[in-house]
Design a protein around this motif. Sequence first.
Motif, PDB file in Angstrom:
ATOM      1  N   LEU A   1      59.591  -8.531  34.476  1.00 29.93           N
ATOM      2  CA  LEU A   1      59.672  -7.094  34.419  1.00 29.93           C
ATOM      3  C   LEU A   1      60.663  -6.568  35.131  1.00 29.93           C
ATOM      4  O   LEU A   1      61.162  -5.343  35.053  1.00 29.93           O
ATOM      5  CB  LEU A   1      58.440  -6.621  34.298  1.00 29.93           C
ATOM      6  CG  LEU A   1      57.618  -6.981  32.951  1.00 29.93           C
ATOM      7  CD1 LEU A   1      55.915  -6.681  33.136  1.00 29.93           C
ATOM      8  CD2 LEU A   1      58.191  -6.293  31.760  1.00 29.93           C
TER       9      LEU A   1
ATOM     10  N   GLY B   1      67.498  -8.712  27.929  1.00 27.72           N
ATOM     11  CA  GLY B   1      66.249  -8.403  27.144  1.00 27.72           C
ATOM     12  C   GLY B   1      65.097  -9.404  27.071  1.00 27.72           C
ATOM     13  O   GLY B   1      64.981 -10.421  27.934  1.00 27.72           O
ATOM     14  N   ALA B   2      64.386  -9.433  26.124  1.00 26.69           N
ATOM     15  CA  ALA B   2      63.415 -10.049  25.700  1.00 26.69           C
ATOM     16  C   ALA B   2      63.617 -11.792  25.542  1.00 26.69           C
ATOM     17  O   ALA B   2      62.678 -12.331  25.993  1.00 26.69           O
ATOM     18  CB  ALA B   2      62.654  -9.804  24.140  1.00 26.69           C
TER      19      ALA B   2
ATOM     20  N   TRP C   1      56.507   3.432  32.955  1.00 31.20           N
ATOM     21  CA  TRP C   1      56.928   2.296  32.172  1.00 31.20           C
ATOM     22  C   TRP C   1      57.606   2.881  30.685  1.00 31.20           C
ATOM     23  O   TRP C   1      58.354   2.244  30.305  1.00 31.20           O
ATOM     24  CB  TRP C   1      55.749   1.138  31.820  1.00 31.20           C
ATOM     25  CG  TRP C   1      55.379   0.678  32.840  1.00 31.20           C
ATOM     26  CD1 TRP C   1      54.135   0.717  33.810  1.00 31.20           C
ATOM     27  CD2 TRP C   1      55.604  -0.742  33.322  1.00 31.20           C
ATOM     28  NE1 TRP C   1      54.244  -0.488  34.761  1.00 31.20           N
ATOM     29  CE2 TRP C   1      55.191  -1.273  34.423  1.00 31.20           C
ATOM     30  CE3 TRP C   1      57.212  -1.301  32.974  1.00 31.20           C
ATOM     31  CZ2 TRP C   1      55.717  -2.268  35.116  1.00 31.20           C
ATOM     32  CZ3 TRP C   1      57.452  -2.521  33.582  1.00 31.20           C
ATOM     33  CH2 TRP C   1      56.990  -3.076  34.723  1.00 31.20           C
ATOM     34  N   ALA C   2      57.063   4.015  30.370  1.00 33.41           N
ATOM     35  CA  ALA C   2      57.477   4.375  28.927  1.00 33.41           C
ATOM     36  C   ALA C   2      59.252   4.635  29.205  1.00 33.41           C
ATOM     37  O   ALA C   2      59.632   4.399  28.402  1.00 33.41           O
ATOM     38  CB  ALA C   2      56.787   5.507  28.598  1.00 33.41           C
TER      39      ALA C   2
ATOM     40  N   PHE D   1      60.899   1.207  29.485  1.00 34.21           N
ATOM     41  CA  PHE D   1      61.103   0.551  28.412  1.00 34.21           C
ATOM     42  C   PHE D   1      62.183   1.178  27.347  1.00 34.21           C
ATOM     43  O   PHE D   1      62.837   0.697  26.650  1.00 34.21           O
ATOM     44  CB  PHE D   1      59.788   0.207  27.530  1.00 34.21           C
ATOM     45  CG  PHE D   1      59.110  -0.902  28.078  1.00 34.21           C
ATOM     46  CD1 PHE D   1      59.662  -2.072  27.880  1.00 34.21           C
ATOM     47  CD2 PHE D   1      57.896  -0.908  28.616  1.00 34.21           C
ATOM     48  CE1 PHE D   1      58.949  -3.358  28.220  1.00 34.21           C
ATOM     49  CE2 PHE D   1      57.165  -1.837  29.004  1.00 34.21           C
ATOM     50  CZ  PHE D   1      57.651  -3.288  28.822  1.00 34.21           C
TER      51      PHE D   1
ATOM     52  N   TYR E   1      63.895  -5.226  33.861  1.00 33.01           N
ATOM     53  CA  TYR E   1      63.840  -3.647  33.089  1.00 33.01           C
ATOM     54  C   TYR E   1      63.739  -2.701  33.976  1.00 33.01           C
ATOM     55  O   TYR E   1      64.542  -1.698  33.766  1.00 33.01           O
ATOM     56  CB  TYR E   1      62.565  -3.842  32.205  1.00 33.01           C
ATOM     57  CG  TYR E   1      62.810  -4.536  30.869  1.00 33.01           C
ATOM     58  CD1 TYR E   1      63.887  -4.881  30.405  1.00 33.01           C
ATOM     59  CD2 TYR E   1      61.521  -5.023  30.208  1.00 33.01           C
ATOM     60  CE1 TYR E   1      64.139  -5.844  29.141  1.00 33.01           C
ATOM     61  CE2 TYR E   1      61.637  -5.782  29.011  1.00 33.01           C
ATOM     62  CZ  TYR E   1      62.904  -6.204  28.658  1.00 33.01           C
ATOM     63  OH  TYR E   1      63.049  -7.022  27.315  1.00 33.01           O
TER      64      TYR E   1
ATOM     65  N   ILE F   1      64.660  -5.748  22.671  1.00 32.08           N
ATOM     66  CA  ILE F   1      63.523  -5.422  23.475  1.00 32.08           C
ATOM     67  C   ILE F   1      62.441  -6.306  23.186  1.00 32.08           C
ATOM     68  O   ILE F   1      61.296  -6.533  23.835  1.00 32.08           O
ATOM     69  CB  ILE F   1      63.047  -3.930  23.622  1.00 32.08           C
ATOM     70  CG1 ILE F   1      62.175  -3.600  24.830  1.00 32.08           C
ATOM     71  CG2 ILE F   1      62.450  -3.412  22.326  1.00 32.08           C
ATOM     72  CD1 ILE F   1      62.988  -3.219  25.805  1.00 32.08           C
TER      73      ILE F   1
ATOM     74  N   GLY G   1      55.660 -13.582  34.905  1.00 31.02           N
ATOM     75  CA  GLY G   1      55.737 -12.380  34.006  1.00 31.02           C
ATOM     76  C   GLY G   1      56.086 -10.923  34.594  1.00 31.02           C
ATOM     77  O   GLY G   1      56.658 -10.513  33.944  1.00 31.02           O
ATOM     78  N   LEU G   2      55.358 -10.733  35.776  1.00 29.01           N
ATOM     79  CA  LEU G   2      55.459  -9.387  36.271  1.00 29.01           C
ATOM     80  C   LEU G   2      57.050  -9.501  36.959  1.00 29.01           C
ATOM     81  O   LEU G   2      57.767  -8.407  36.811  1.00 29.01           O
ATOM     82  CB  LEU G   2      54.689  -9.392  37.436  1.00 29.01           C
ATOM     83  CG  LEU G   2      53.241  -9.298  36.835  1.00 29.01           C
ATOM     84  CD1 LEU G   2      52.188  -8.928  37.961  1.00 29.01           C
ATOM     85  CD2 LEU G   2      53.253  -7.857  35.827  1.00 29.01           C
TER      86      LEU G   2
END
Lengths: 87, 545
Positions: free
Chosen positions: B305, B78-79, B221-222, B225, B308, B246, B301-302
């Motif tokens: 993602l 994750g993060a 996206w919702a 995540f 996820y 996250i 950065g993309l």
Amino acid sequence: MAHSAPSRKRPATLGTVAVLLIVAIIGALWVPIYARSTPKLGPFPFFYWYQLILVPVVAVLSWICFLLLKTRPTPDAGPGDGGGAQK
Amino acid sequence: MNHLNAVTFVILVTSFLIVTLIGFASARWRPAEDPMQLTEWGLGGRGFGTFISWFLLGGDLYTAYTFIAVPALVYATGAAGFYALSYTIMVFPIVFIFAPRLWSVARVRGYVTLGEFVRGRHGSQGLGLAVMVTGILATMPYIALQLVGIESVLTVTGIGSTSGNVLVRDLPLIIAFGVLSAYTFLAGLRAPALIAFVKDILIYVTVIVAILYIPGRIGGWAHIFSVASTHFKTVNPATGKPFGSIVVLPAGEWAYASLALGSALALFVYPHAVTGVFAAKRRDVIRRNLAMLPAYSLILGLIALFGYMARAVPAVNAGVKAGGGNSQLSVPLLFARMFPSWFAGIADSAIVIGALVPAAIMSIAAANLFTRNIYKELLKPDATPAQETRVARLASLFMKVGALGFALALNKTFSINLQLLGGIWILQTLPATVLSLYTRWFHRFALIAGWAVAMAYGTVQAYRTPGGGQAHFGASAAPVFGHVIYIAVAALVLNLVVSAVLTLVFRKVGLQDGYDETRPADYTADLVPVPTAAAKTRTPAIPPR
């Protein structure tokens, strides 16, 4: 292969550049500022959109530094290939 | 699970062939007056302007391994994996500060490597050698990891048989690397510089399409995540702790910040990044580039993602499990499951070519180091430029064969461990290199001692760190003084303390300083803008025959 004399910049310019770069670095280095999930931007937690937006912000700050430090072509050398003389 | 898809395969092979053609053709690009100069082969004639430098430096920044490993880390933890984004945000402002000085002194003194600069600055062959050895040691596993990146793509595409024979199984990899070695040998830095265009176009297209297309297919996206958040909250039976989080937790903030800072400080002392800087034509080219390179950070950065997104696709999770829990397969699997096969081919090509470019730059950089710091310094001080170039070409070949042997003979975990060590090691050259651009306060012998102590400490500390099911080399961050921080940064602090204390001691006992061959003006020198029309035409009007 001639080399020009070192370009001298005013302390004020160098100071501004230093501040801008430090702001850019701290913005990413100081994790507690952005290690949170709110406020959200759409579905994105703050942690993600803050960092993604920081990228173009840092680019703009660096670009300003570049313009501030740009070496001016010496008068007898004719126009360089850049945007011409600064200031 | 991984059947060879004909369309994907054909696209992958075609793009490899196109790149090969470009690689060989690049030998004739911007022909040099004398191609047998090391600055021609090893630095592309130091003539790259803003545009090409941008692609070249970007080629350094993200490699197949970043494309695979960063999302894999995000997929798994994750993060915490997002430290890579934070790192690429701060790397350019940091480099903005010192890279122009480095470029200037290298230009004036004709340095091709950092090792030469250190030797010249401190009058110390030993310190120059230390920097060189560290550079080569750190680069070798880095090249090997490019191969690991290619391998995970080939595994998912179904290329490469499951035969027990190493040569048969890895034949595609060996062919790809053989071809790469051939055109690097011939064209030097010009080859990766030209291929970087193709690489970047493919990567930008892939990333933009993936970001726009995949979320819509898997519920937005919702949903992405929320799936990730739910997964990371569940407790990992192996450790008794949640899988991840996250958002970085307070306990993880030191690790996150120190990993980002340590990686940022280390990137531009890696030989391949230095090569990219030295190849620039003018001082302003570097600064302008550093303001434009964040475009790559955004892409990175993309890409992070993607981890996820992969988590939200059940077929990917199943595939990773089937692959022995290897999260490195998550991105290639995501492409294979989500994209139509023709576009999966393009995306896979982006990763494979994204591996070839940095591998070429790295082997050239290591070859430059060997040639200038060992061959010319110790073996044959009176070597002609032509002899230097010949040695460098051979050295680049050896580096690649070595890396290939590495990737094939040793298991993957070992290569990744070595890469982790490489990051820790390379940062220990920072005091001798970057700080020396500003000051000669440190004594040369103190710098050597600080380097040696930090190298030993970093290696032992990394060895003692368990994690990810391994007893050793389990993670790059370890508890130091109550905080979990990146081992490289802890070692760097130790390095600086030892260097500073010993400098005071050595000064006290009157140990002699080395001779500094550089002059203060060298660090700010720039090329005088070329007057008249000559500025427009890059090559001389009449090339001498």
